[in-house]
Write an enzyme that holds these catalytic residues in place. Structure first.
Site, PDB file in Angstrom:
ATOM      1  N   CYS A  43      48.177  33.916  26.869  1.00  0.00           N
ATOM      2  CA  CYS A  43      46.788  34.244  27.194  1.00  0.00           C
ATOM      3  C   CYS A  43      45.809  33.430  26.354  1.00  0.00           C
ATOM      4  O   CYS A  43      44.899  32.802  26.883  1.00  0.00           O
ATOM      5  CB  CYS A  43      46.563  35.745  26.976  1.00  0.00           C
ATOM      6  SG  CYS A  43      44.858  36.219  27.210  1.00  0.00           S
ATOM      7  N   CYS A  48      44.709  32.696  30.043  1.00  0.00           N
ATOM      8  CA  CYS A  48      43.401  33.279  30.371  1.00  0.00           C
ATOM      9  C   CYS A  48      42.223  32.623  29.643  1.00  0.00           C
ATOM     10  O   CYS A  48      41.219  32.271  30.273  1.00  0.00           O
ATOM     11  CB  CYS A  48      43.359  34.763  30.014  1.00  0.00           C
ATOM     12  SG  CYS A  48      44.922  35.625  30.034  1.00  0.00           S
ATOM     13  N   LYS A  51      41.642  28.765  30.183  1.00  0.00           N
ATOM     14  CA  LYS A  51      41.336  28.630  31.614  1.00  0.00           C
ATOM     15  C   LYS A  51      39.915  29.091  31.916  1.00  0.00           C
ATOM     16  O   LYS A  51      39.165  28.402  32.597  1.00  0.00           O
ATOM     17  CB  LYS A  51      42.334  29.463  32.421  1.00  0.00           C
ATOM     18  CG  LYS A  51      41.964  29.568  33.874  1.00  0.00           C
ATOM     19  CD  LYS A  51      42.619  30.726  34.551  1.00  0.00           C
ATOM     20  CE  LYS A  51      41.954  32.045  34.250  1.00  0.00           C
ATOM     21  NZ  LYS A  51      42.700  33.177  34.799  1.00  0.00           N
ATOM     22  N   TYR A 178      47.436  32.449  42.177  1.00  0.00           N
ATOM     23  CA  TYR A 178      46.115  32.428  41.556  1.00  0.00           C
ATOM     24  C   TYR A 178      45.932  31.268  40.575  1.00  0.00           C
ATOM     25  O   TYR A 178      44.851  30.698  40.470  1.00  0.00           O
ATOM     26  CB  TYR A 178      45.763  33.794  40.946  1.00  0.00           C
ATOM     27  CG  TYR A 178      46.343  34.088  39.578  1.00  0.00           C
ATOM     28  CD1 TYR A 178      45.604  33.826  38.427  1.00  0.00           C
ATOM     29  CD2 TYR A 178      47.607  34.644  39.427  1.00  0.00           C
ATOM     30  CE1 TYR A 178      46.110  34.106  37.165  1.00  0.00           C
ATOM     31  CE2 TYR A 178      48.124  34.943  38.181  1.00  0.00           C
ATOM     32  CZ  TYR A 178      47.385  34.667  37.050  1.00  0.00           C
ATOM     33  OH  TYR A 178      47.898  34.938  35.818  1.00  0.00           O
ATOM     34  N   GLU A 182      42.931  28.669  40.993  1.00  0.00           N
ATOM     35  CA  GLU A 182      41.918  28.587  39.934  1.00  0.00           C
ATOM     36  C   GLU A 182      41.767  27.153  39.427  1.00  0.00           C
ATOM     37  O   GLU A 182      40.647  26.649  39.272  1.00  0.00           O
ATOM     38  CB  GLU A 182      42.293  29.513  38.777  1.00  0.00           C
ATOM     39  CG  GLU A 182      42.140  30.988  39.136  1.00  0.00           C
ATOM     40  CD  GLU A 182      42.583  31.932  38.016  1.00  0.00           C
ATOM     41  OE1 GLU A 182      42.190  33.088  38.063  1.00  0.00           O
ATOM     42  OE2 GLU A 182      43.330  31.523  37.110  1.00  0.00           O
ATOM     43  N   HIS A 435      19.052  47.457  43.212  1.00  0.00           N
ATOM     44  CA  HIS A 435      18.458  46.489  44.121  1.00  0.00           C
ATOM     45  C   HIS A 435      17.593  45.485  43.372  1.00  0.00           C
ATOM     46  O   HIS A 435      16.882  45.882  42.452  1.00  0.00           O
ATOM     47  CB  HIS A 435      17.593  47.241  45.152  1.00  0.00           C
ATOM     48  CG  HIS A 435      17.011  46.344  46.185  1.00  0.00           C
ATOM     49  ND1 HIS A 435      17.768  45.792  47.192  1.00  0.00           N
ATOM     50  CD2 HIS A 435      15.740  45.908  46.370  1.00  0.00           C
ATOM     51  CE1 HIS A 435      16.983  45.056  47.957  1.00  0.00           C
ATOM     52  NE2 HIS A 435      15.756  45.088  47.485  1.00  0.00           N
ATOM     53  N   GLU A 440      25.207  46.034  45.621  1.00  0.00           N
ATOM     54  CA  GLU A 440      24.603  47.228  46.228  1.00  0.00           C
ATOM     55  C   GLU A 440      25.204  47.488  47.607  1.00  0.00           C
ATOM     56  O   GLU A 440      25.221  48.610  48.100  1.00  0.00           O
ATOM     57  CB  GLU A 440      23.076  47.122  46.312  1.00  0.00           C
ATOM     58  CG  GLU A 440      22.536  46.119  47.303  1.00  0.00           C
ATOM     59  CD  GLU A 440      20.994  46.085  47.304  1.00  0.00           C
ATOM     60  OE1 GLU A 440      20.379  47.081  47.694  1.00  0.00           O
ATOM     61  OE2 GLU A 440      20.433  45.051  46.898  1.00  0.00           O
TER      62      GLU A 440
HETATM   63  C1  LIG Z   1      47.343  29.603  33.352  1.00  0.00           C
HETATM   64  C2  LIG Z   1      47.397  31.101  33.178  1.00  0.00           C
HETATM   65  C3  LIG Z   1      46.253  31.849  33.371  1.00  0.00           C
HETATM   66  C4  LIG Z   1      46.284  33.216  33.209  1.00  0.00           C
HETATM   67  N1  LIG Z   1      45.127  33.929  33.420  1.00  0.00           N
HETATM   68  C5  LIG Z   1      45.120  35.263  33.258  1.00  0.00           C
HETATM   69  C6  LIG Z   1      43.932  36.004  33.437  1.00  0.00           C
HETATM   70  O1  LIG Z   1      42.875  35.454  33.775  1.00  0.00           O
HETATM   71  N2  LIG Z   1      43.961  37.344  33.232  1.00  0.00           N
HETATM   72  C7  LIG Z   1      45.115  37.978  32.847  1.00  0.00           C
HETATM   73  O2  LIG Z   1      45.083  39.193  32.654  1.00  0.00           O
HETATM   74  N3  LIG Z   1      46.271  37.301  32.685  1.00  0.00           N
HETATM   75  C8  LIG Z   1      46.304  35.965  32.884  1.00  0.00           C
HETATM   76  N4  LIG Z   1      47.466  35.266  32.686  1.00  0.00           N
HETATM   77  C9  LIG Z   1      48.706  36.009  32.357  1.00  0.00           C
HETATM   78  C10 LIG Z   1      48.757  36.357  30.866  1.00  0.00           C
HETATM   79  O3  LIG Z   1      48.582  35.201  30.106  1.00  0.00           O
HETATM   80  C11 LIG Z   1      50.106  37.007  30.557  1.00  0.00           C
HETATM   81  O4  LIG Z   1      50.312  38.097  31.417  1.00  0.00           O
HETATM   82  C12 LIG Z   1      50.179  37.500  29.104  1.00  0.00           C
HETATM   83  O5  LIG Z   1      49.954  36.467  28.202  1.00  0.00           O
HETATM   84  C13 LIG Z   1      51.541  38.150  28.847  1.00  0.00           C
HETATM   85  O6  LIG Z   1      51.633  38.531  27.497  1.00  0.00           O
HETATM   86  P1  LIG Z   1      53.055  38.687  26.804  1.00  0.00           P
HETATM   87  O7  LIG Z   1      52.802  39.317  25.490  1.00  0.00           O
HETATM   88  O8  LIG Z   1      54.009  39.345  27.721  1.00  0.00           O
HETATM   89  O9  LIG Z   1      53.606  37.207  26.626  1.00  0.00           O
HETATM   90  P2  LIG Z   1      52.958  35.882  26.051  1.00  0.00           P
HETATM   91  O10 LIG Z   1      51.507  35.983  25.879  1.00  0.00           O
HETATM   92  O11 LIG Z   1      53.497  34.788  26.909  1.00  0.00           O
HETATM   93  O12 LIG Z   1      53.576  35.749  24.596  1.00  0.00           O
HETATM   94  C14 LIG Z   1      54.951  35.530  24.391  1.00  0.00           C
HETATM   95  C15 LIG Z   1      55.119  34.798  23.075  1.00  0.00           C
HETATM   96  O13 LIG Z   1      56.493  34.843  22.715  1.00  0.00           O
HETATM   97  C16 LIG Z   1      56.841  33.610  22.099  1.00  0.00           C
HETATM   98  N5  LIG Z   1      58.312  33.480  22.203  1.00  0.00           N
HETATM   99  C17 LIG Z   1      59.044  33.341  23.334  1.00  0.00           C
HETATM  100  N6  LIG Z   1      60.373  33.364  23.024  1.00  0.00           N
HETATM  101  C18 LIG Z   1      60.458  33.517  21.669  1.00  0.00           C
HETATM  102  C19 LIG Z   1      61.550  33.638  20.758  1.00  0.00           C
HETATM  103  N7  LIG Z   1      62.824  33.646  21.181  1.00  0.00           N
HETATM  104  N8  LIG Z   1      61.285  33.789  19.435  1.00  0.00           N
HETATM  105  C20 LIG Z   1      59.970  33.809  18.980  1.00  0.00           C
HETATM  106  N9  LIG Z   1      58.916  33.713  19.813  1.00  0.00           N
HETATM  107  C21 LIG Z   1      59.147  33.588  21.139  1.00  0.00           C
HETATM  108  C22 LIG Z   1      56.058  32.582  22.905  1.00  0.00           C
HETATM  109  O14 LIG Z   1      55.875  31.398  22.155  1.00  0.00           O
HETATM  110  C23 LIG Z   1      54.748  33.330  23.153  1.00  0.00           C
HETATM  111  O15 LIG Z   1      53.798  33.042  22.162  1.00  0.00           O
HETATM  112  C24 LIG Z   1      47.482  33.874  32.833  1.00  0.00           C
HETATM  113  C25 LIG Z   1      48.653  33.121  32.630  1.00  0.00           C
HETATM  114  C26 LIG Z   1      48.612  31.746  32.812  1.00  0.00           C
HETATM  115  C27 LIG Z   1      49.874  30.951  32.597  1.00  0.00           C
END
Ligand SMILES: Cc1cc2nc3c(=O)[nH]c(=O)nc-3n(C[C@H](O)[C@H](O)[C@H](O)COP(=O)(O)OP(=O)(O)OC[C@H]3O[C@@H](n4cnc5c(N)ncnc54)[C@H](O)[C@@H]3O)c2cc1C
Length: 452
Positions: A43, A48, A51, A178, A182, A435, A440
């Site tokens: 994110c 997010c 972007k 999406y 986007e 309005h 609205e």
């Molecule tokens: C281009 C794009 C735009 C998006 N726009 C939106 C939006 O507008 N609104 C919205 O709500 N969501 C959006 N999302 C989705 C949102 O980013 C994800 O749903 C969210 O980040 C998920 O969070 P998470 O904690 O599950 O994983 P992540 O945020 O992906 O975090 C996982 C972390 O784990 C780390 N990791 C992975 N494996 C290991 C390991 N074995 N050991 C140590 N670290 C590890 C990774 O490096 C990463 O930092 C977007 C996603 C993308 C790709």
């Protein structure tokens, strides 16, 4: 049995950071977290946040033209990607610092390294160090994947789009979800000539047909060359450019090709094989309503579980996990009626069922209006917006609300409260209009346009 920690979190993204800091800071648990890349995760670093900043940057082109139409004596200049990118990187550094500090200030011990599981209570870091924990939370997110076609390695994904050395002149975006839509809008707004291929019959599959139809129409109006029912057959390097052969027989040269064709959960290579943690068809970690895996000490939240892949959902799941495990308050995660926005141009905001899904469930009435909003109509633009409610004939409840309009993301956050509370069409009608604003129309839709 004693452990090094009460909780070991793998992944410092939206879900992992929230769970770690609340467990440590608010329940007094001894918590550690491993992050192999940058804190903040998808994110903050490659999703997010960057972007949305790119969406903002891309929208100024149209604003200058509109301002001229309103009488301002200003001229559009060129967009300087270098200036924007330098500022963007600074902002992401700042935000990563904020995330690191949140963890530090709440007493979470952090390891800047990859981690994998060894058994139900042990995590191994990449230098071989082992740490034991009473509970392990997997919050490793997901990653983009490229399709298996000849030359796919020449293309980039959303991970790389933020790091382009320069903006391409001509770009192909592949995909209809999406993220693809986007970035088509973003790049188009930044002055790139954008072509988008999507193999399906319409973009934004799963969303309300009328709403996605309008987004698609407006994207084309904005100059995006959208080819539906079209996919990449193969790609090859030709000088500085990429020659793309498409399934519709087209052959074109692009400076850049971006695949937004799918994401997979980061559940492979975590050492889960043999531990008893179940994986689903897409490789996602299977969990119950409390985010618990088949191994009682191992939980998983966020994109790695592939439930609803959005930041606020990962955060909710993290909070519910802490309530369940560290506050003795078993809390299932409510995945119903999640409002969400798609930052296309115009934006789409949506909560609840599409007309198609609602009609398949029960008899419904459709209330909808599509019109040219005051601000852009005055400037001479033909852009249309859509306000739409799906209403249950039996209960009168609003089952779905779909908005296509500038600012739809902001609007749907508020409409989402009413829909989540179970508001009826008559509750919407009782609400006095603001309005003159576009929204609205949501409280002045008198007659159904059809039944379904
Ligand atoms: C281009 C794009 C735009 C998006 N726009 C939106 C939006 O507008 N609104 C919205 O709500 N969501 C959006 N999302 C989705 C949102 O980013 C994800 O749903 C969210 O980040 C998920 O969070 P998470 O904690 O599950 O994983 P992540 O945020 O992906 O975090 C996982 C972390 O784990 C780390 N990791 C992975 N494996 C290991 C390991 N074995 N050991 C140590 N670290 C590890 C990774 O490096 C990463 O930092 C977007 C996603 C993308 C790709």
């Amino acid at each position: 049995m004693s452990f090094d920690y009460d909780l070991f979190v793998i992944g410092g993204g939206s879900g992992g950071v929230r769970a770690a800091r609340v467990a440590a800071g608010e329940t007094g648990a001894k918590v550690a977290l491993a992050e192999e890349d940058r804190y903040g995760g998808t994110c903050v670093i490659r999703g997010c946040v960057p972007k949305k900043l790119m969406v903002f940057a891309s929208e100024y082109a149209g604003m200058v033209e509109d301002a001229q139409a309103y009488g301002w004596d200003i001229q559009p200049g060129a967009f300087d990607w270098d200036v924007f990118r330098t500022k963007l990187y600074k902002e992401l550094d700042r935000l990563e610092g904020v995330y690191r500090n949140i963890l530090k200030n709440n007493g979470v011990e952090t390891f800047d390294t990859r981690a994998r599981l060894v058994d139900a209570h042990t995590v191994e870091l990449s230098d071989g160090t082992r740490k034991s924990a009473k509970h392990i939370l997997i919050a490793t997110g997901g990653r983009p994947v490229k399709p298996e076609i000849k030359g796919a390695e020449l293309g980039i994904t959303s991970n790389e789009i933020f790091h382009l050395e320069k903006l391409p002149e001509r770009m192909l975006i592949v995909g209809g979800g999406y993220i693809a839509c986007e970035f088509a809008g973003i790049m188009n707004g930044m002055g790139v000539e954008v072509t988008q291929y999507y193999r399906g019959a319409q973009i934004l599959r799963g969303f309300d047909d009328e709403a996605r139809g309008l987004v698609s129409e407006e994207m084309c109006q904005n100059g995006i060359r959208l080819h539906l029912g079209t996919n990449v057959l193969e790609m090859e390097r030709e000088g500085d450019r990429i020659r793309v052969k498409a399934t519709n027989g087209d052959e074109e040269l692009f400076d850049q090709v971006m695949f937004a064709t799918g994401r997979v959960p980061n559940a492979d290579d975590l050492g889960l094989e043999g531990l008893g943690v179940e994986l689903g068809r897409k490789g996602q970690i299977v969990v119950d309503d409390y985010s618990q895996t088949a191994v009682p000490s191992i939980f998983a939240i966020g994109d790695v579980t592939d439930r609803v892949n959005l930041t606020p959902v990962a955060i909710r799941e993290g909070m519910a996990f802490v309530d369940t495990v560290f506050r003795g308050k078993p809390t299932p995660v409510d995945h119903e009626l999640i409002p969400t926005a798609i930052f296309t141009q115009p934006e789409m905001g949506t909560v609840g069922l599409s007309e198609e899904d609602a009609a398949a469930q029960e008899p419904v009435e459709i209330y909808a209006t599509s019109f040219k909003p005051m601000q852009t109509a005055f400037a001479g633009r033909s852009q249309r917006v859509l306000m739409k409610l799906i209403v249950s004939k039996a209960t009168r409840k609003v089952l779905g609300c779909h908005i296509v309009a500038p600012g739809a993301g902001e609007m749907i956050q508020l409409a989402g409260i009413a829909v989540k509370m179970g508001a009826t069409k008559e509750d919407f009608d009782r609400t006095v209009a603001v309005h003159p604003v576009m929204a609205e129309e949501l409280v002045t839709l008198r007659q159904p346009v059809r039944s379904a």
